[in-house]
Design a protein around this motif. Sequence first.
Motif, mmCIF file in Angstrom:
data_model
loop_
_atom_site.group_PDB
_atom_site.id
_atom_site.type_symbol
_atom_site.label_atom_id
_atom_site.label_comp_id
_atom_site.label_asym_id
_atom_site.label_seq_id
_atom_site.Cartn_x
_atom_site.Cartn_y
_atom_site.Cartn_z
ATOM 1 N N PRO A 73 37.686 52.862 14.596
ATOM 2 C CA PRO A 73 36.964 52.285 13.446
ATOM 3 C C PRO A 73 36.265 53.341 12.593
ATOM 4 C CG PRO A 73 36.573 50.963 15.404
ATOM 5 C CD PRO A 73 37.299 52.203 15.857
ATOM 6 N N SER A 74 35.784 54.402 13.225
ATOM 7 C CA SER A 74 35.139 55.479 12.465
ATOM 8 C C SER A 74 36.155 56.203 11.582
ATOM 9 C CB SER A 74 34.470 56.479 13.398
ATOM 10 O OG SER A 74 33.447 55.851 14.130
ATOM 11 N N LEU A 75 37.317 56.482 12.133
ATOM 12 C CA LEU A 75 38.355 57.132 11.334
ATOM 13 C C LEU A 75 38.794 56.217 10.191
ATOM 14 C CD1 LEU A 75 40.218 59.558 10.868
ATOM 15 C CD2 LEU A 75 41.941 58.320 12.183
ATOM 16 N N MET A 76 38.927 54.931 10.474
ATOM 17 C CA MET A 76 39.326 53.987 9.432
ATOM 18 C C MET A 76 38.305 53.959 8.290
ATOM 19 S SD MET A 76 42.274 52.900 10.189
ATOM 20 C CE MET A 76 42.415 51.631 8.943
ATOM 21 N N GLN A 77 37.044 54.114 8.633
ATOM 22 C CA GLN A 77 36.011 54.165 7.593
ATOM 23 C C GLN A 77 36.217 55.399 6.714
ATOM 24 O OE1 GLN A 77 32.021 53.922 9.072
ATOM 25 N NE2 GLN A 77 31.116 54.016 7.039
ATOM 26 N N HIS A 78 36.528 56.535 7.334
ATOM 27 C CA HIS A 78 36.815 57.750 6.562
ATOM 28 C C HIS A 78 38.016 57.527 5.643
ATOM 29 C CE1 HIS A 78 33.949 60.611 8.181
ATOM 30 N NE2 HIS A 78 34.260 60.239 9.419
ATOM 31 N N ALA A 122 33.143 65.377 0.280
ATOM 32 C CA ALA A 122 31.923 65.986 0.805
ATOM 33 C C ALA A 122 31.904 66.066 2.330
ATOM 34 C CB ALA A 122 30.697 65.217 0.320
ATOM 35 N N ASP A 123 32.780 65.327 2.991
ATOM 36 C CA ASP A 123 32.764 65.264 4.450
ATOM 37 C C ASP A 123 33.882 66.127 5.046
ATOM 38 O OD1 ASP A 123 31.745 63.523 6.894
ATOM 39 O OD2 ASP A 123 33.927 63.743 7.047
ATOM 40 N N PRO A 124 33.567 66.953 6.057
ATOM 41 C CA PRO A 124 34.595 67.835 6.637
ATOM 42 C C PRO A 124 35.742 67.080 7.316
ATOM 43 C CG PRO A 124 32.518 68.042 7.840
ATOM 44 C CD PRO A 124 32.250 67.181 6.646
ATOM 45 N N THR A 125 35.468 65.928 7.897
ATOM 46 C CA THR A 125 36.542 65.144 8.518
ATOM 47 C C THR A 125 37.523 64.682 7.454
ATOM 48 O OG1 THR A 125 35.126 64.410 10.320
ATOM 49 C CG2 THR A 125 37.075 63.078 9.867
ATOM 50 N N ARG A 126 37.002 64.217 6.342
ATOM 51 C CA ARG A 126 37.873 63.731 5.275
ATOM 52 C C ARG A 126 38.651 64.877 4.641
ATOM 53 N NH1 ARG A 126 33.344 59.927 4.726
ATOM 54 N NH2 ARG A 126 32.357 61.185 3.121
ATOM 55 N N ARG A 127 38.020 66.046 4.528
ATOM 56 C CA ARG A 127 38.757 67.210 4.003
ATOM 57 C C ARG A 127 39.880 67.600 4.956
ATOM 58 N NH1 ARG A 127 33.479 68.919 2.809
ATOM 59 N NH2 ARG A 127 33.568 70.479 4.461
ATOM 60 N N LEU A 145 46.905 60.801 12.411
ATOM 61 C CA LEU A 145 45.731 61.418 11.776
ATOM 62 C C LEU A 145 44.545 61.469 12.728
ATOM 63 C CD1 LEU A 145 45.899 59.789 8.229
ATOM 64 C CD2 LEU A 145 46.404 62.166 8.823
ATOM 65 N N ALA A 146 44.466 60.503 13.638
ATOM 66 C CA ALA A 146 43.329 60.414 14.554
ATOM 67 C C ALA A 146 43.377 61.459 15.663
ATOM 68 C CB ALA A 146 43.279 59.020 15.171
ATOM 69 N N LYS A 147 44.541 61.980 15.988
ATOM 70 C CA LYS A 147 44.700 62.874 17.144
ATOM 71 C C LYS A 147 43.716 64.051 17.191
ATOM 72 C CE LYS A 147 49.474 61.779 18.200
ATOM 73 N NZ LYS A 147 50.865 62.235 18.163
ATOM 74 N N PRO A 148 43.516 64.789 16.097
ATOM 75 C CA PRO A 148 42.625 65.954 16.216
ATOM 76 C C PRO A 148 41.128 65.635 16.266
ATOM 77 C CG PRO A 148 43.664 65.907 14.043
ATOM 78 C CD PRO A 148 44.195 64.746 14.814
ATOM 79 N N PHE A 149 40.776 64.370 16.082
ATOM 80 C CA PHE A 149 39.354 64.008 16.006
ATOM 81 C C PHE A 149 38.921 63.244 17.242
ATOM 82 C CE2 PHE A 149 41.083 63.977 11.662
ATOM 83 C CZ PHE A 149 40.383 65.061 11.151
ATOM 84 N N ARG A 197 45.721 67.684 6.156
ATOM 85 C CA ARG A 197 46.889 67.242 6.931
ATOM 86 C C ARG A 197 47.880 66.491 6.047
ATOM 87 N NH1 ARG A 197 50.771 65.393 7.620
ATOM 88 N NH2 ARG A 197 51.762 64.447 9.427
ATOM 89 N N LEU A 198 47.368 65.607 5.192
ATOM 90 C CA LEU A 198 48.249 64.797 4.361
ATOM 91 C C LEU A 198 48.948 65.600 3.267
ATOM 92 C CD1 LEU A 198 46.208 61.484 4.078
ATOM 93 C CD2 LEU A 198 48.266 61.930 5.440
ATOM 94 N N ILE A 199 48.421 66.751 2.927
ATOM 95 C CA ILE A 199 49.109 67.622 1.973
ATOM 96 C C ILE A 199 50.456 68.047 2.544
ATOM 97 C CG2 ILE A 199 49.024 69.924 0.927
ATOM 98 C CD1 ILE A 199 46.045 69.360 0.340
#
Length: 114
Positions: A46-51, A16-21, A37-41, A26-28
């Motif tokens: 800690p926020s990315l780790m939560q995602h 449901a979240d665009p960051t997670r999508r 994974l954090a570079k584009p965000f 990317r992982l595909i």
Amino acid sequence: MPNYSNDLDNTFRALADPTRRAVIARLIQGPASVSELAKPFEMAMPSLMQHLRVLEDGGLIRSTKQGRVRTCQIEPLQLQRAQDWIARQRAQWEGRLDRLEDYLETTRKDGDTP
């Protein structure tokens, strides 16, 4: 309301979240480290780790740690389960719409419509 599995609920919650999508997209392409994974965000680590935890809880990714590097990769089985569920819903709705179309066509031919 039917009782859907928690796995599928967690999967759709994760998607449901665009960051997670974006992480999934990317992982595909292949496994990646958390720092990659954090570079584009523009968010704190800690926020990315939560995602990433939400994605793991949803069964969409798994991660391994080697030394100080955590690497994530896609779990295609859970994506396939979500796709299968969506395909079943689509087939039901297409069947319903086809029956409605047949009914409307029949009533139009019979002159029952104004």
